[in-house]
Design a protein around this motif. Structure first.
Motif, PDB file in Angstrom:
ATOM      1  N   LEU B  92       0.875  -1.172   0.000  1.00  0.00           N
ATOM      2  CA  LEU B  92       0.000   0.000   0.000  1.00  0.00           C
ATOM      3  C   LEU B  92       0.908   1.216   0.000  1.00  0.00           C
ATOM      4  N   SER B  93       0.792   2.057  -1.003  1.00  0.00           N
ATOM      5  CA  SER B  93       1.726   3.177  -1.125  1.00  0.00           C
ATOM      6  C   SER B  93       1.022   4.518  -1.212  1.00  0.00           C
ATOM      7  N   ALA B  94       1.749   5.568  -0.908  1.00  0.00           N
ATOM      8  CA  ALA B  94       1.224   6.931  -1.028  1.00  0.00           C
ATOM      9  C   ALA B  94       2.384   7.867  -1.361  1.00  0.00           C
ATOM     10  N   GLU B  95       2.071   8.930  -2.036  1.00  0.00           N
ATOM     11  CA  GLU B  95       3.072   9.946  -2.368  1.00  0.00           C
ATOM     12  C   GLU B  95       3.121  10.981  -1.249  1.00  0.00           C
ATOM     13  N   VAL B  96       4.306  11.348  -0.853  1.00  0.00           N
ATOM     14  CA  VAL B  96       4.476  12.375   0.177  1.00  0.00           C
ATOM     15  C   VAL B  96       5.394  13.466  -0.358  1.00  0.00           C
ATOM     16  N   LYS B  97       4.823  14.663  -0.470  1.00  0.00           N
ATOM     17  CA  LYS B  97       5.592  15.806  -0.941  1.00  0.00           C
ATOM     18  C   LYS B  97       6.387  16.395   0.220  1.00  0.00           C
ATOM     19  N   SER B  98       7.653  16.673   0.026  1.00  0.00           N
ATOM     20  CA  SER B  98       8.427  17.382   1.037  1.00  0.00           C
ATOM     21  C   SER B  98       8.670  18.807   0.555  1.00  0.00           C
ATOM     22  N   PHE B  99       8.142  19.771   1.310  1.00  0.00           N
ATOM     23  CA  PHE B  99       8.312  21.167   0.924  1.00  0.00           C
ATOM     24  C   PHE B  99       9.747  21.612   1.132  1.00  0.00           C
ATOM     25  N   THR B 100      10.336  21.167   2.228  1.00  0.00           N
ATOM     26  CA  THR B 100      11.694  21.609   2.540  1.00  0.00           C
ATOM     27  C   THR B 100      12.709  21.017   1.567  1.00  0.00           C
ATOM     28  N   LYS B 101      12.553  19.732   1.254  1.00  0.00           N
ATOM     29  CA  LYS B 101      13.527  19.109   0.354  1.00  0.00           C
ATOM     30  C   LYS B 101      13.110  19.235  -1.108  1.00  0.00           C
ATOM     31  N   LEU B 137      -2.755   8.614   6.132  1.00  0.00           N
ATOM     32  CA  LEU B 137      -4.222   8.510   6.044  1.00  0.00           C
ATOM     33  C   LEU B 137      -4.633   7.833   4.735  1.00  0.00           C
ATOM     34  N   ASP B 138      -3.942   8.184   3.667  1.00  0.00           N
ATOM     35  CA  ASP B 138      -4.193   7.598   2.354  1.00  0.00           C
ATOM     36  C   ASP B 138      -3.983   6.082   2.394  1.00  0.00           C
ATOM     37  N   ILE B 139      -2.887   5.664   3.020  1.00  0.00           N
ATOM     38  CA  ILE B 139      -2.583   4.235   3.142  1.00  0.00           C
ATOM     39  C   ILE B 139      -3.650   3.523   3.975  1.00  0.00           C
ATOM     40  N   ALA B 143      -6.273   0.510   2.775  1.00  0.00           N
ATOM     41  CA  ALA B 143      -6.416  -0.765   3.485  1.00  0.00           C
ATOM     42  C   ALA B 143      -7.834  -0.964   3.989  1.00  0.00           C
ATOM     43  N   GLY B 144      -8.659   0.073   3.897  1.00  0.00           N
ATOM     44  CA  GLY B 144     -10.023  -0.007   4.417  1.00  0.00           C
ATOM     45  C   GLY B 144     -10.085   0.070   5.929  1.00  0.00           C
ATOM     46  N   ALA B 145      -8.995   0.526   6.545  1.00  0.00           N
ATOM     47  CA  ALA B 145      -8.946   0.606   8.009  1.00  0.00           C
ATOM     48  C   ALA B 145      -9.518   1.930   8.503  1.00  0.00           C
ATOM     49  N   GLU B 146     -10.030   1.906   9.710  1.00  0.00           N
ATOM     50  CA  GLU B 146     -10.538   3.122  10.350  1.00  0.00           C
ATOM     51  C   GLU B 146      -9.370   3.835  11.046  1.00  0.00           C
ATOM     52  N   VAL B 147      -9.420   5.153  11.092  1.00  0.00           N
ATOM     53  CA  VAL B 147      -8.387   5.917  11.805  1.00  0.00           C
ATOM     54  C   VAL B 147      -9.031   6.647  12.983  1.00  0.00           C
ATOM     55  N   ALA B 148      -8.597   6.299  14.180  1.00  0.00           N
ATOM     56  CA  ALA B 148      -9.162   6.936  15.378  1.00  0.00           C
ATOM     57  C   ALA B 148      -8.637   8.363  15.531  1.00  0.00           C
ATOM     58  N   GLY B 149      -7.422   8.574  15.081  1.00  0.00           N
ATOM     59  CA  GLY B 149      -6.851   9.904  15.207  1.00  0.00           C
ATOM     60  C   GLY B 149      -5.360   9.885  14.951  1.00  0.00           C
ATOM     61  N   ILE B 150      -4.780  11.070  15.062  1.00  0.00           N
ATOM     62  CA  ILE B 150      -3.351  11.223  14.809  1.00  0.00           C
ATOM     63  C   ILE B 150      -2.691  11.822  16.045  1.00  0.00           C
ATOM     64  N   GLY B 151      -1.654  11.168  16.507  1.00  0.00           N
ATOM     65  CA  GLY B 151      -0.885  11.672  17.637  1.00  0.00           C
ATOM     66  C   GLY B 151       0.430  12.255  17.145  1.00  0.00           C
ATOM     67  N   ILE B 152       0.683  13.500  17.503  1.00  0.00           N
ATOM     68  CA  ILE B 152       1.873  14.210  17.034  1.00  0.00           C
ATOM     69  C   ILE B 152       2.709  14.640  18.239  1.00  0.00           C
TER      70      ILE B 152
END
Lengths: 195, 195
Positions: B92-101, B137-139, B143-152
């Motif tokens: 399962l893949s996703a593209e991630v843009k890096s603004f800094t790099k 989140l895309d990944i 996968a059809g998985a639920e996301v409860a939230g994001i911890g940062i």
């Protein structure tokens, strides 16, 4: 380490006579309870050595190292395999040859975090040809730090890394030593710890 | 999270009005005790959500995630930023843009370890433009998985990631929100947790 051997037998996938895939608990998915047990085992084996820091390499070395660091009460430094935006001065670097990928990578550690007063425990997930471990030893030497030993989660005993390091007088503590991957089966060395 | 804010104030290095360097305890050298406290805090905030797995990204997401996984009793999966020898099918893949790099990377997770029955907690070290979080989140969605939230661990509140995610209805729990890096000083948002 019995728990680790059982996990390898149960979930390890033998891809060839040289490649063991343990993506379900170490190299991609990580089992935190097993990592804790591994960290405690490393801590136990190096408790008397007055370790000041653990040196490992991203990415799969991080989880067991952080657990060992928690248990020993010391910080962990992970060597970078690629350049980082903020890791750019006072670098200690080493070349690491990858036999499987047929390429050479530069690994780097900031000299801000290792010095001649340190006594390091080097930890890595796998020991195969020993190139990553030699690179970390090289970095430790450049920093003037002492190395108490190397803790390895899984050593592939049929490859040369273990012998190479032990012949140099380095103490290597491997929690599981795989002696063969024939016919899709994992064979362990009887003695877990061969100095 | 007070302990984390104090650590940032004490050891964080303001490189510019956009870049905060925390190489001494999170991104290069890792403080295992702080990681444990962070893991416990994430576990506390998501304890009621019946999390089945933690999804993070190599390398700096691993330490806090493994500590949270230990506390919640669930496995951790770290997305790979580069191809792996043994990670090669059912991806399962996703593209991630890096603004800094100024580059785009593909991040990948094996579909063997996430499924539609999973309820995921996504954890990452930094939230800036939110591209890594969006990739994870895309990944999860693939996968059809639920996301409860994001911890940062550290949110840069003056960049757009937090707003972007919260506007999409995603629950974001940031343990420290930095609102400014002016004049070499770190300013925190008063409320640590802004839903």
């Amino acid at each position: 380490m019995k728990l680790l051997q059982e996990k390898i037998q149960k979930e390890g996938i033998v891809l060839s006579e040289e490649v063991l895939k343990v993506d379900s608990f170490l190299n991609h998915q990580v089992d935190p309870h097993l990592m804790q047990a591994i960290g405690m085992e490393f801590a136990e084996r190096f408790r008397a050595d007055n370790i000041t820091k653990i040196l490992t390499i991203e990415s799969s070395g991080i989880a067991p190292s952080v657990m060992a660091g928690l248990e020993l009460g010391v910080p962990v430094i992970f060597a970078r395999k690629r350049a980082s935006l903020t890791l750019n001065n006072n670098l200690l670097s080493a070349e690491v040859k990858s036999f499987t990928k047929k390429e050479t990578n530069t690994i780097s550690v900031s000299g801000d975090f290792i010095s001649s007063g340190d006594k390091l425990l080097i930890i890595d997930d796998f020991l195969a040809n020993g190139q990553a471990a030699l690179g970390l030893l090289d970095i430790a030497e450049k920093a003037g730090a002492e190395v108490a030993g190397i803790g390895i989660v899984i050593e592939k005993g049929f490859q040369q890394g273990g012998r190479l390091l032990r012949d140099r007088g380095v103490r290597v503590e491997s929690l599981a030593i795989v002696d063969g991957l024939q016919d899709g089966r994992v064979t362990f060395r009887k003695e877990e710890n061969t100095l």
